[in-house]
Design a protein around this motif. Structure first.
Motif, PDB file in Angstrom:
ATOM      1  N   GLU A  81       0.873  -1.178   0.000  1.00 11.45           N
ATOM      2  CA  GLU A  81       0.000   0.000   0.000  1.00 11.45           C
ATOM      3  C   GLU A  81       0.906   1.222   0.000  1.00 11.45           C
ATOM      4  O   GLU A  81       2.132   1.100   0.141  1.00 11.45           O
ATOM      5  N   THR A  83       0.398   4.334   1.852  1.00 15.22           N
ATOM      6  CA  THR A  83       0.350   5.320   2.939  1.00 15.22           C
ATOM      7  C   THR A  83       1.632   5.351   3.770  1.00 15.22           C
ATOM      8  O   THR A  83       2.226   6.416   3.981  1.00 15.22           O
ATOM      9  N   ARG A 112       0.014  -7.742  -2.772  1.00 20.22           N
ATOM     10  CA  ARG A 112      -0.397  -8.477  -1.564  1.00 20.22           C
ATOM     11  C   ARG A 112      -0.649  -9.918  -1.962  1.00 20.22           C
ATOM     12  O   ARG A 112      -1.380 -10.178  -2.923  1.00 20.22           O
ATOM     13  N   GLU A 114      -2.657 -12.336  -1.546  1.00 15.29           N
ATOM     14  CA  GLU A 114      -3.983 -12.748  -1.082  1.00 15.29           C
ATOM     15  C   GLU A 114      -4.494 -13.854  -1.994  1.00 15.29           C
ATOM     16  O   GLU A 114      -3.934 -14.106  -3.060  1.00 15.29           O
ATOM     17  N   GLY A 119     -12.089  -9.167  -8.388  1.00 16.57           N
ATOM     18  CA  GLY A 119     -11.768  -7.899  -7.721  1.00 16.57           C
ATOM     19  C   GLY A 119     -10.636  -8.005  -6.721  1.00 16.57           C
ATOM     20  O   GLY A 119     -10.368  -7.066  -5.984  1.00 16.57           O
ATOM     21  N   PHE A 121      -6.573  -9.207  -6.428  1.00 17.76           N
ATOM     22  CA  PHE A 121      -5.385  -9.646  -7.151  1.00 17.76           C
ATOM     23  C   PHE A 121      -4.171  -9.583  -6.244  1.00 17.76           C
ATOM     24  O   PHE A 121      -4.249  -9.029  -5.150  1.00 17.76           O
ATOM     25  N   GLN A 126      -3.575   1.112  -7.251  1.00 16.04           N
ATOM     26  CA  GLN A 126      -4.346   2.083  -6.454  1.00 16.04           C
ATOM     27  C   GLN A 126      -4.132   3.500  -6.966  1.00 16.04           C
ATOM     28  O   GLN A 126      -3.073   3.833  -7.501  1.00 16.04           O
ATOM     29  N   GLU A 130      -3.315  11.614  -0.157  1.00 14.89           N
ATOM     30  CA  GLU A 130      -3.008  11.824   1.262  1.00 14.89           C
ATOM     31  C   GLU A 130      -2.879  13.316   1.569  1.00 14.89           C
ATOM     32  O   GLU A 130      -2.421  14.085   0.716  1.00 14.89           O
ATOM     33  N   ARG A 257     -11.562  -1.282   9.346  1.00 12.90           N
ATOM     34  CA  ARG A 257     -10.447  -1.258   8.399  1.00 12.90           C
ATOM     35  C   ARG A 257      -9.361  -2.259   8.809  1.00 12.90           C
ATOM     36  O   ARG A 257      -9.206  -2.599   9.966  1.00 12.90           O
ATOM     37  N   TYR A 261      -3.038   1.508  11.490  1.00 12.25           N
ATOM     38  CA  TYR A 261      -2.665   2.892  11.785  1.00 12.25           C
ATOM     39  C   TYR A 261      -3.834   3.869  11.943  1.00 12.25           C
ATOM     40  O   TYR A 261      -3.643   5.023  12.262  1.00 12.25           O
ATOM     41  N   TYR A 262      -5.053   3.406  11.725  1.00  7.79           N
ATOM     42  CA  TYR A 262      -6.175   4.355  11.736  1.00  7.79           C
ATOM     43  C   TYR A 262      -6.555   4.830  13.130  1.00  7.79           C
ATOM     44  O   TYR A 262      -6.587   4.067  14.089  1.00  7.79           O
ATOM     45  N   ALA A 279     -15.403  -3.255  -1.469  1.00  4.82           N
ATOM     46  CA  ALA A 279     -14.882  -1.898  -1.259  1.00  4.82           C
ATOM     47  C   ALA A 279     -14.091  -1.425  -2.478  1.00  4.82           C
ATOM     48  O   ALA A 279     -13.129  -2.060  -2.881  1.00  4.82           O
ATOM     49  N   VAL A 280     -14.524  -0.335  -3.031  1.00  5.19           N
ATOM     50  CA  VAL A 280     -13.770   0.257  -4.148  1.00  5.19           C
ATOM     51  C   VAL A 280     -12.718   1.217  -3.600  1.00  5.19           C
ATOM     52  O   VAL A 280     -11.715   1.504  -4.244  1.00  5.19           O
ATOM     53  N   GLY A 302      -6.213  10.222   4.502  1.00  9.35           N
ATOM     54  CA  GLY A 302      -6.099   9.884   3.075  1.00  9.35           C
ATOM     55  C   GLY A 302      -7.002   8.746   2.684  1.00  9.35           C
ATOM     56  O   GLY A 302      -7.766   8.220   3.498  1.00  9.35           O
ATOM     57  N   GLY A 306      -9.068   1.270  -5.381  1.00  7.44           N
ATOM     58  CA  GLY A 306      -8.540   0.150  -6.161  1.00  7.44           C
ATOM     59  C   GLY A 306      -8.964   0.326  -7.618  1.00  7.44           C
ATOM     60  O   GLY A 306     -10.167   0.351  -7.913  1.00  7.44           O
TER      61      GLY A 306
END
Ligand code: HAM
Length: 419
Positions: A81, A83, A112, A114, A119, A121, A126, A130, A257, A261-262, A279-280, A302, A306
């Motif tokens: 990611e 951030t 990642r 996953e 949707g 990958f 992204q 921010e 989330r 860090y949020y 989630a888009v 921020g 995707g």
């Protein structure tokens, strides 16, 4: 041996790149209107940055990072990611104390490991924006307002903004205690993963998709009810800002989330057209992260969209890429001349199709018709001898003879292009 793309990593072919470019161009045009500037950063970072930034017990760090030791013995990770990376950029270049904050966006691949599905990958892309160095308040509303307007401009159809506040470190601590006490009483009903999370990262239990866990968490205490006075009024300001921008949102206290860090406001934009991975976009405040990666305490917020998911929703259609001119060439000499002429015309700004395959004139005209080009330039032995070529306008079939020497002046004029 048959080579194939790595599982979960996709080739984006020419039929698709038009739509990608439209979205990227739109972002490059749209975000600067809101004061955001583009940054570009490397794919690789020191692994430690993500462990510290994203959190050791998050799925991303625990199981999904592409990490390896390079030839110097350093542990590197392909960014999962942007951030944490942009915080590193902010701190490394000491970009603090900018009036209005450091407002940036970036676009590019993230990685990642996953389980791939619709949707989802292993290499995905992204658009990330921010704002660093600005306290909670109207900037969050401004940011979410920009996001929703951008998604609308991308013609994504109906989407829903889910909004929550996790509160600051202190409110989160108090909330965490209450939540753990609540979940401990119902521990036997939780899935194995959530029982583990209960110790390490209990907020993530709220996010579990297992029906048994969902049934339990629906009555769990809500983070929004445990905000301190400061967090409560900050969250109220965000909501007021969104109301004044007429951005609709659903308050959703299950929204936690997946990254550690949020703090404060968090949000997601979801669409029921996306199925399981709905989630888009996801985002929120991360006021402690800059300090965590070695900078001074600085507030920040921020989001990241995707692109693959955005494109699943988008109705944007790229304009057809029609060529201006097709070179129809008869014989070797004409083909050689055609190569030279088309190069010159292309440098002059025309889009020219050159296919020196020795086909008959009829076959070449048929091909030009199928491609939808505006005109065909016919070069045969006779024409070359006379220093000329025949131009045939496809619509209407009108023909005229042109001098080869002045094609760079005559053709753009006839085809209504700037010379
Ligand atoms: P995230 O929720 O992990 O947040 O990812 C943001 C978006 O990236 C998701 O909503 C989704 O559209 C897309 N995405 C994530 N993983 C995948 C995947 N495996 N395949 C396809 N698309 C995916 C972040 O990344 C935060 N850095 C957002 C942020 C920015 N928060 C503050 N600033």
């Amino acid at each position: 041996m048959k080579f194939q793309a790595i599982r979960g990593m996709k080739d984006i072919l020419p039929e698709e790149t038009g739509q990608w470019r439209m979205v990227e161009d739109l972002a490059r045009e749209f975000f600067p209107r809101f004061g955001f500037h583009e940054v570009r950063s490397p794919i690789l970072e020191k692994t430690e940055l993500f462990i510290r930034g994203i959190g050791e017990t998050t799925d991303v760090v625990e199981k999904e990072m592409y990490t390896f030791t390079d030839r110097s013995g350093d542990s590197l990770t392909m960014r999962p990611e942007a951030t944490a990376q942009l915080c590193r950029v902010y701190v490394e270049h000491k970009l603090y104390n900018q009036p209005g904050g450091w407002k940036v966006f970036t676009m590019g691949p993230m990685f990642r490991h996953e389980r791939p599905q619709k949707g989802r990958f292993r290499q995905f892309h992204q658009i990330d924006a921010e704002v660093m160095g600005v306290d909670e308040g109207l900037v969050d509303a401004e940011l979410i307002g920009m996001l929703v307007a951008f998604l609308e401009a991308c013609q994504v159809g109906r989407v829903t903004v889910r909004l929550n506040s996790l509160g600051c470190k202190e409110c989160r601590l108090a909330y965490r205690e209450k939540l753990v006490a609540f979940l401990k009483e119902r521990e036997e009903g939780l899935c194995d993963e959530c029982r583990r999370r209960l110790e390490l990262n209990p907020l993530r239990v709220l996010d579990c998709k297992q029906p048994s866990c969902q049934a339990i968490v629906k009555d769990a205490p809500s983070s929004a009810d445990h905000l301190c006075g400061k967090c409560e009024s900050a969250f109220e300001l965000v909501r007021r800002g969104l109301d004044s921008l007429k951005v609709e949102y659903n308050l959703d206290n299950r929204l936690v989330r997946g990254l550690d860090y949020y703090v404060g406001t968090t949000f997601e934009v979801v669409s029921d057209k996306l199925g399981g991975q709905d989630a888009v976009c996801g985002g929120g405040r991360y006021d402690d992260l800059i300090e965590e990666v070695g900078g001074p305490p600085q507030a920040a917020t921020g989001f990241a969209i995707g692109i693959e998911r955005l494109l699943l929703l988008s109705d944007l259609e790229p304009p057809p890429e029609e060529a201006d001119l097709f070179m129809a060439m008869l014989g070797d000499q004409a083909e050689e001349m055609g190569l030279k002429i088309s190069h010159r015309l292309r440098l002059g700004g025309l889009k020219v199709v050159l296919e020196a395959e020795g086909k008959s004139l009829k076959a070449q005209l048929r091909r030009a018709g199928k491609m939808g080009v505006r005109a065909v330039l016919i070069l045969g032995p006779e024409e070359i001898k006379a220093g000329q070529a025949v131009l045939k306008i496809m619509e209407g079939g009108e023909q005229q003879t042109l001098d080869l020497d002045s094609l760079n002046q005559t053709l753009p004029r006839i085809l209504h292009k700037k010379a």
